[in-house]
Design a protein around this motif. Structure first.
Motif, PDB file in Angstrom:
ATOM      1  N   ASP A  12      27.512  46.304   9.164  1.00  0.00           N
ATOM      2  CA  ASP A  12      27.780  45.444  10.320  1.00  0.00           C
ATOM      3  C   ASP A  12      26.682  45.689  11.348  1.00  0.00           C
ATOM      4  N   MET A  62      31.819  41.646  16.657  1.00  0.00           N
ATOM      5  CA  MET A  62      31.622  42.690  15.648  1.00  0.00           C
ATOM      6  C   MET A  62      32.483  42.379  14.436  1.00  0.00           C
ATOM      7  N   VAL A  98      30.274  47.941  18.322  1.00  0.00           N
ATOM      8  CA  VAL A  98      30.827  48.588  17.125  1.00  0.00           C
ATOM      9  C   VAL A  98      32.345  48.617  17.263  1.00  0.00           C
ATOM     10  N   PRO A 139      24.667  45.405  14.513  1.00  0.00           N
ATOM     11  CA  PRO A 139      25.053  44.927  15.835  1.00  0.00           C
ATOM     12  C   PRO A 139      24.274  43.677  16.242  1.00  0.00           C
ATOM     13  N   ASN A 193      26.569  50.495  10.784  1.00  0.00           N
ATOM     14  CA  ASN A 193      25.993  49.650  11.839  1.00  0.00           C
ATOM     15  C   ASN A 193      24.466  49.679  11.835  1.00  0.00           C
TER      16      ASN A 193
END
Length: 767
Positions: free
Chosen positions: A149, A291, A276, A151, A131
């Motif tokens: 990924d 997400m 997340v 946020p 993240n």
């Protein structure tokens, strides 16, 4: 010379080349070794799904893989300890030599890069679920590639506003360097859509002007726009009061997974969201968020691992790739906060949705279709049934008319028709009605169970004849219990014609028809006559025994009376002592004769029901004392009469005279068979205080076990040399039975006997 050996040399070379090619073609591919490093604990629910994805992707790609999973459990250890754990694990696996490393989530990747182990730079590393990637650090390692990924705080704030309206969004920080970077990035993304709530701080827990208030089922106060507030994770009171107060419309937005954020979602008094995926769908109370889905991250990372294992070069793969994001929600938490699913984005993915809810439309259509099909089948069956019922009714009417005449003839005689075929008994309806049982066929096994055990052997013998054919009609009488109300006598008459015109069943058994009738009344009358005859014979025998016993018992005292009276009147010169002794003997035998006559009269009155009883409430202590004082001086030498009664007397409702008679008979009986020791008369209440137990015990010679049942019979004398008629105990038992009591005996040879009178007792009686 060269040409002579050239063919041989070529042949040898061809054989060598062929053997080498065979070796290459039969060599099995080496198993690939994958080390998977997970950031959290072993039982974290998504890890089970990841194992399935690994197995499926490798199978589809044709890769034989040995997977070793290592769980960092980052929440239990500091960053320094995490680095050391990974370094130690890599050292431990140095002999195993992994071909590639798959690392999941930020803690595991950060610790792996920072551990300093040479393996980190020597083999490919694929990461996923990152993240907050340290881009500059990752670029220093060309062997590291993967998916992150990052946020999207802005989209998540907009999502919260869409679902619950303007509100105060709560975020939590532990003031670490990482959290400060997260908050900085968040502030940059949302600065134009979400204002800072200046009345809050990390040290003050007054989040809405109403300190610590939690209100349910009422509309919350909505601010004029979206606000962001920050709580200090190190302040327990701030967390408790901040998450327990919902006076204003509020929401919580989680930025990472740790022990604090796991608990906050479950305890919060308002909806919780996350940027997340680690917190979603695992019972952490998170509604959802925008997400990357864990399943999508795992698939893309495992595919890249598979491609690298199959020989793809790292140079042709982007080092960092953004995972595709989705709107993800937990159905159970949506339902808990009553969030309208219609407000969700069109592309939303809902997790943990019950099967009936997810496929509601399909199930509804299917239910309507099945209902329509069943209705159609029911209507069709109903029409067919009515059609068949009409034909059946016509046939039954004809049968009813034919059967009416036969039933009329059989009803008056309590006779029923039956049919036996293929081990099945089928009776007419009148039989089932008369027995009160369902009109069902009865198998041979069931029929056998209704027969009395003593009659079953006879039926089993005749059953073989029923199956194979009877040469003549048969009649059998046996006891049956068809309805569970007891056995009754029945007569079965079997008729069977075994000829060429009779149709046999497939297994060669010949059908049987017959009649059965209940002959219980006939048997009862027959048994009554037999019993009456036996009773008459027994009465005649007892009369003879009675006369013989009376003749003997009366003659003995009468002879003594007549003989000693004649001696006294003979004028013989007798001493005064002798005269006195003769007079005592005459008196004793007169008393004995009088007692015999009284016993006979009492027994006769009891059996004829003419004995009168005068019931009264009496003091049992007083009655026992009177009996004791009456018989105390009549005890023979070496025998003591004892009495044991309670301090508080019992009041019972009986006939005083008859109860005294019973006690006197029992004491006299004990005195005759006790040469030394004592006789004890006593009484006591039963434990439940419903009965009185009066007992007379002695230390006499006792009664053998086989003769105990005889002592209560008339004219039974176990010792022919003892005085008495043998009627005393029979009279006692009859009197006690009249009192609704019972008389029992307990005796041991050589130790004595105890007769116990048990009478009903009613507490609270008064004299």
């Amino acid at each position: 010379m060269f040409y002579k050996y050239s063919f041989q040399i070529v042949a040898v070379v061809m054989l060598l080349l062929n053997s080498m090619s065979c070796d290459v073609s039969t060599e099995t591919p080496r198993e690939k070794r994958i080390l998977v490093i997970q950031s959290y604990e072993k039982h974290f629910s998504p890890y089970k799904e990841m194992k399935n994805i690994l197995s499926g992707e490798f199978h589809d790609k044709g890769i034989q893989a040995a997977v070793y999973s290592f769980y960092l459990d980052c929440e239990q250890f500091s960053e320094k300890q995490q680095k050391q754990k990974i370094f130690n694990k890599l050292e431990e696996l140095s002999s195993w030599k992994p071909d590639i490393i798959l690392v999941n989530d930020d803690p595991a990747l950060n610790a792996l890069i920072a551990c300093g182990h040479p393996t980190v730079k020597s083999i490919p590393v694929v990461f996923m679920g990152i993240n907050y990637p340290n881009t500059s650090l990752i670029k220093k390692y060309p062997n590291i590639t993967g998916f992150y990924d990052k946020p999207d705080f802005r989209t998540n704030i907009q999502l919260i506003k869409r679902l619950i309206g303007n509100c105060i969004v709560i975020r939590v920080t532990d003031e670490s360097l990482q959290d400060n970077r997260i908050l900085g990035e968040m502030n940059k993304q949302i600065k134009d859509i979400c204002a800072l709530n200046n009345i809050y701080s990390t040290n003050r827990v007054r989040l809405s002007g109403k300190n610590g208030i939690s209100i349910a089922n009422i509309p919350k106060i909505k601010p004029d726009s979206m606000y962001i507030s920050t709580l200090n994770a190190k302040s327990t009171s701030a967390l408790i009061k901040g998450f327990g107060e919902n006076y204003y419309n509020k929401a919580y937005l989680a930025t990472k997974r740790d022990y604090t954020t796991i608990s906050l979602g479950r305890l919060s008094a308002f909806p919780c969201f996350s940027v997340v995926n680690e917190l979603l769908g695992s019972g952490n109370g998170i509604v959802g968020g925008y997400m990357a889905a864990f399943e999508d991250q795992a698939h893309e990372a495992v595919r890249q691992v598979a491609d690298l294992l199959r020989g793809d070069s790292l140079t042709g793969i982007p080092q960092m790739q953004q995972s595709k994001k989705s709107y993800l929600f937990d159905y159970k938490v949506l339902d808990k906060w009553e969030i309208d699913p219609g407000l969700l984005p069109n592309s939303a993915v809902i997790l943990n949705m019950p099967f009936a809810v997810r496929y509601k439309f399909i199930l509804t259509v299917l239910a309507i279709f099945i209902s329509a099909l069943l209705a159609s089948l029911f209507i069709y069956q109903r029409r067919q049934y009515r059609k068949e019922a009409r034909y059946k009714k016509e046939a039954q009417e004809k049968l009813r008319q034919e059967k009416a005449f036969l039933s009329f003839a059989l009803e008056s005689g309590n006779i029923f028709a039956f049919r036996y075929r293929d081990d099945i008994f089928e009776f007419d309806n009148e039989f089932y009605h008369a027995m009160g049982i369902p009109p069902e066929t009865i198998t041979t096994a069931q029929f056998l169970q209704t027969i009395h055990p003593d009659d079953r052997d006879a039926f089993l013998i005749s059953r073989d004849m029923l199956d194979k054919g009877l040469t003549a009609p048969q009649i059998m009488q046996q006891r049956h219990d068809f309805n569970g109300k007891g056995y009754e006598w029945w007569e079965f008459r079997y008729a069977q014609n075994k000829d060429s015109n009779r149709q046999e069943s497939n297994n060669g058994l010949v059908p049987v028809s017959g009649l059965c009738l209940n002959i219980q009344q006939i048997k009862s009358t027959e048994n009554s006559l037999i019993q009456a005859r036996r009773k008459a014979e027994e009465s005649d025998r007892m009369k003879s025994v009675f006369l013989a016993n009376m003749s003997h018992e009366i003659r003995t005292p009468l002879n003594a009376i007549v003989g000693f009276s004649q001696l006294l009147n003979s004028g013989m010169d007798l001493e005064p002592e002798e005269k006195k002794e003769f007079l005592d003997l005459i008196s004793k035998n007169s008393d004995l004769l009088l007692k015999l006559i009284n016993d006979i009269l009492d027994l006769s009155r009891i059996e004829s029901g003419c004995m009168s009883f005068s019931y009264e409430n009496l003091d049992l202590n007083k009655l026992i004392e009177d009996v004791f004082h009456t018989h105390r001086l009549m005890m023979p030498e070496n025998v003591e009469l004892r009495m044991q009664i309670p301090d508080s007397p019992a009041i019972i409702h009986v006939d005083r005279l008859r109860l005294t008679q019973v006690c006197t008979n029992l004491i006299n009986n004990a005195r005759k068979f006790t040469s030394e020791g004592h006789i004890l008369i006593t009484y006591e209440l039963s434990r439940n205080e419903r009965f009185i137990h009066i007992s007379v015990s002695d230390t006499g010679k006792g009664i053998p076990e086989e003769k105990k049942a005889m002592v209560f019979e008339r004219f039974q004398k176990l010792d022919e040399f003892a005085q008495g008629t043998g009627l005393g105990l029979a009279i006692c038992q009859s009197i006690i039975k009249t009192f609704d009591g019972r008389l029992t005996l307990d005796s041991k040879v050589g130790k004595g006997s105890t007769f116990t009178i048990t009478l009903p007792y009613t507490p609270g009686l008064a004299i």
